[in-house]
Design an enzyme around this catalytic site. Structure first.
Site, PDB file in Angstrom:
ATOM      1  N   ARG A 161      -8.012 -13.190  -0.012  1.00 28.08           N
ATOM      2  CA  ARG A 161      -8.399 -11.790  -0.024  1.00 28.08           C
ATOM      3  C   ARG A 161      -9.859 -11.680   0.390  1.00 28.08           C
ATOM      4  O   ARG A 161     -10.649 -12.604   0.171  1.00 28.08           O
ATOM      5  CB  ARG A 161      -8.203 -11.178  -1.410  1.00 28.08           C
ATOM      6  CG  ARG A 161      -6.772 -11.261  -1.933  1.00 28.08           C
ATOM      7  CD  ARG A 161      -6.695 -10.808  -3.373  1.00 28.08           C
ATOM      8  NE  ARG A 161      -5.345 -10.890  -3.905  1.00 28.08           N
ATOM      9  CZ  ARG A 161      -4.825 -11.949  -4.527  1.00 28.08           C
ATOM     10  NH1 ARG A 161      -5.582 -13.041  -4.693  1.00 28.08           N
ATOM     11  NH2 ARG A 161      -3.593 -11.935  -4.982  1.00 28.08           N
ATOM     12  N   LYS A 185      -7.320 -13.317  -8.556  1.00 31.62           N
ATOM     13  CA  LYS A 185      -7.175 -12.322  -9.619  1.00 31.62           C
ATOM     14  C   LYS A 185      -7.074 -13.016 -10.969  1.00 31.62           C
ATOM     15  O   LYS A 185      -6.486 -14.087 -11.094  1.00 31.62           O
ATOM     16  CB  LYS A 185      -5.919 -11.480  -9.378  1.00 31.62           C
ATOM     17  CG  LYS A 185      -6.033 -10.556  -8.164  1.00 31.62           C
ATOM     18  CD  LYS A 185      -4.797  -9.690  -8.031  1.00 31.62           C
ATOM     19  CE  LYS A 185      -4.946  -8.704  -6.881  1.00 31.62           C
ATOM     20  NZ  LYS A 185      -3.762  -7.829  -6.736  1.00 31.62           N
ATOM     21  N   HIS A 255      -6.868  -7.438   5.081  1.00 28.84           N
ATOM     22  CA  HIS A 255      -5.690  -7.811   4.301  1.00 28.84           C
ATOM     23  C   HIS A 255      -4.493  -8.071   5.210  1.00 28.84           C
ATOM     24  O   HIS A 255      -3.571  -8.807   4.841  1.00 28.84           O
ATOM     25  CB  HIS A 255      -5.362  -6.709   3.288  1.00 28.84           C
ATOM     26  CG  HIS A 255      -4.740  -7.242   2.026  1.00 28.84           C
ATOM     27  ND1 HIS A 255      -5.438  -7.994   1.110  1.00 28.84           N
ATOM     28  CD2 HIS A 255      -3.477  -7.143   1.539  1.00 28.84           C
ATOM     29  CE1 HIS A 255      -4.640  -8.324   0.102  1.00 28.84           C
ATOM     30  NE2 HIS A 255      -3.441  -7.826   0.349  1.00 28.84           N
ATOM     31  N   ARG A 258      -4.067 -11.624   5.849  1.00 30.12           N
ATOM     32  CA  ARG A 258      -3.381 -12.275   4.727  1.00 30.12           C
ATOM     33  C   ARG A 258      -1.863 -12.120   4.883  1.00 30.12           C
ATOM     34  O   ARG A 258      -1.109 -13.076   4.722  1.00 30.12           O
ATOM     35  CB  ARG A 258      -3.870 -11.654   3.422  1.00 30.12           C
ATOM     36  CG  ARG A 258      -3.222 -12.183   2.151  1.00 30.12           C
ATOM     37  CD  ARG A 258      -3.967 -11.581   0.947  1.00 30.12           C
ATOM     38  NE  ARG A 258      -3.247 -11.739  -0.300  1.00 30.12           N
ATOM     39  CZ  ARG A 258      -3.297 -12.812  -1.075  1.00 30.12           C
ATOM     40  NH1 ARG A 258      -4.031 -13.845  -0.704  1.00 30.12           N
ATOM     41  NH2 ARG A 258      -2.640 -12.872  -2.214  1.00 30.12           N
ATOM     42  N   HIS A 281      -0.209 -15.897  -5.427  1.00 27.14           N
ATOM     43  CA  HIS A 281       0.645 -14.929  -6.114  1.00 27.14           C
ATOM     44  C   HIS A 281       1.119 -15.518  -7.446  1.00 27.14           C
ATOM     45  O   HIS A 281       1.562 -16.657  -7.505  1.00 27.14           O
ATOM     46  CB  HIS A 281       1.869 -14.593  -5.268  1.00 27.14           C
ATOM     47  CG  HIS A 281       1.558 -13.740  -4.082  1.00 27.14           C
ATOM     48  ND1 HIS A 281       2.347 -13.708  -2.949  1.00 27.14           N
ATOM     49  CD2 HIS A 281       0.548 -12.871  -3.841  1.00 27.14           C
ATOM     50  CE1 HIS A 281       1.837 -12.865  -2.070  1.00 27.14           C
ATOM     51  NE2 HIS A 281       0.742 -12.352  -2.589  1.00 27.14           N
ATOM     52  N   TYR A 290       7.710 -11.073   2.163  1.00 27.15           N
ATOM     53  CA  TYR A 290       7.414 -11.510   3.524  1.00 27.15           C
ATOM     54  C   TYR A 290       8.649 -12.042   4.243  1.00 27.15           C
ATOM     55  O   TYR A 290       8.659 -12.142   5.462  1.00 27.15           O
ATOM     56  CB  TYR A 290       6.306 -12.567   3.522  1.00 27.15           C
ATOM     57  CG  TYR A 290       4.992 -12.020   3.055  1.00 27.15           C
ATOM     58  CD1 TYR A 290       4.267 -11.135   3.850  1.00 27.15           C
ATOM     59  CD2 TYR A 290       4.485 -12.343   1.803  1.00 27.15           C
ATOM     60  CE1 TYR A 290       3.069 -10.600   3.411  1.00 27.15           C
ATOM     61  CE2 TYR A 290       3.283 -11.818   1.360  1.00 27.15           C
ATOM     62  CZ  TYR A 290       2.583 -10.946   2.166  1.00 27.15           C
ATOM     63  OH  TYR A 290       1.396 -10.412   1.731  1.00 27.15           O
TER      64      TYR A 290
END
Length: 309
Positions: A161, A185, A255, A258, A281, A290
């Protein structure tokens, strides 16, 4: 009967922020979003003439449903509405535990599901055009063009990110193994590989660009701005937008790079769990989307395996 502590809204929100930040380990962006969502709920329930400080312990399920219903007519996206519902559920689950609320009115709250949109993906040809432009324009003497080349190569090579790249330090790089430590995150760390082109661009920036921008206040930041401070997310986003325009490809946000690496990896046969690790993730379901973007791998597998393909 459990006694409820009398806490004004601002104090409750400040405590909630600390809980999200230190106990849940959520990102600053999520903390700010949840804070704003609960503050929006307070303002809605209190109304223009109400006492906002007394609202939180008195909110009912009916209030929450009215709040969400009001937002549904105000043009907010389903994603924003879903997040606000999640913020309310998280807040009241916490508030009951710490004694700020006696009951959890959000326990039975149903909120909108986030919109399931396909991610924007840049074609491999367009990515190559942008990266080649980023490399060739470094000859003009602008030190930030060296940085932008490194930014573009790293974003596409690693799928990180833009905020993760803005927070990266020189010490996070391992050129021997071609790995970079990424803090994602929830402050979770992962090691992500990068290829030779990205290594070349980053080394060029570190050897020929960054040293000339270092100032007394410069820290270990990997990416710097023109005044020697850590480059922020806005600066890195602007760099990608400029490169897209100059390369005459569709103007996309960082993004999208990504999304693109995820799609390109899956198209070339990388397994889903490996892509999950690269992107950081927490749930495989997030990576799963995806698989809907590219059908090349599916068609190849079908042709090999189906007896009547």
């Amino acid at each position: 009967m459990t006694r409820t502590a009398v806490v004004d809204a601002s104090t409750a929100l400040a405590r909630f922020d600390r809980y999200l930040r230190h106990q849940r380990g959520l990102s600053e962006n999520t903390v700010r979003a949840y804070h704003g969502d609960v503050a929006h709920l307070v303002a809605f329930v209190a109304g223009p003439d109400g006492d906002a400080d007394t609202v939180l312990p008195k909110v009912t399920l009916t209030d929450l449903r009215a709040w969400l219903a009001d937002m549904s007519t105000s043009g907010l996206s389903r994603t924003t509405m879903a997040r606000r519902g999640a913020a309310a559920r998280t807040f009241y689950a916490w508030a009951v535990k710490v004694g700020i609320a006696q009951a959890n009115p959000a326990a039975r709250l149903a909120s909108a599901r986030p919109a399931r949109t396909l991610p924007v993906v840049v074609s491999e040809a367009d990515v190559v055009s942008m990266l080649e432009l980023a490399r060739t324009r470094c000859d003009d003497g602008d030190l930030l063009h060296l940085r932008d080349w490194a930014v573009a190569e790293l974003l596409y090579a690693t799928g990180m990110r833009v905020g993760e790249l803005a927070g990266a330090n020189i010490g996070d790089l391992d050129f021997d193994e071609r790995l970079i430590r990424v803090r994602g995150k929830g402050n979770k760390e992962r090691m992500v590989p990068f290829g030779v082109p990205a290594a070349t661009a980053v080394k060029s920036w570190l050897e020929n660009g960054r040293p000339a921008l270092v100032a007394p206040h410069t820290d270990d930041a990997l990416m710097l701005g023109r005044r020697g401070k850590r480059a922020d997310q806005r600066q890195l986003r602007d760099a990608i937008h400029h490169l897209c325009r100059e390369a005459e490809i569709p103007d996309v946000a960082p993004h999208a790079l990504r999304h693109s690496i995820a799609t390109h990896l899956l198209t070339e046969g990388t397994d889903l769990r490996s892509v999950q690790e690269v992107l950081g993730h927490s749930s495989l379901n997030t990576t799963q989307r995806y698989t809907h973007v590219s059908t090349k791998r599916l068609r190849a597998a079908y042709a090999l395996a189906h007896p009547r393909a």
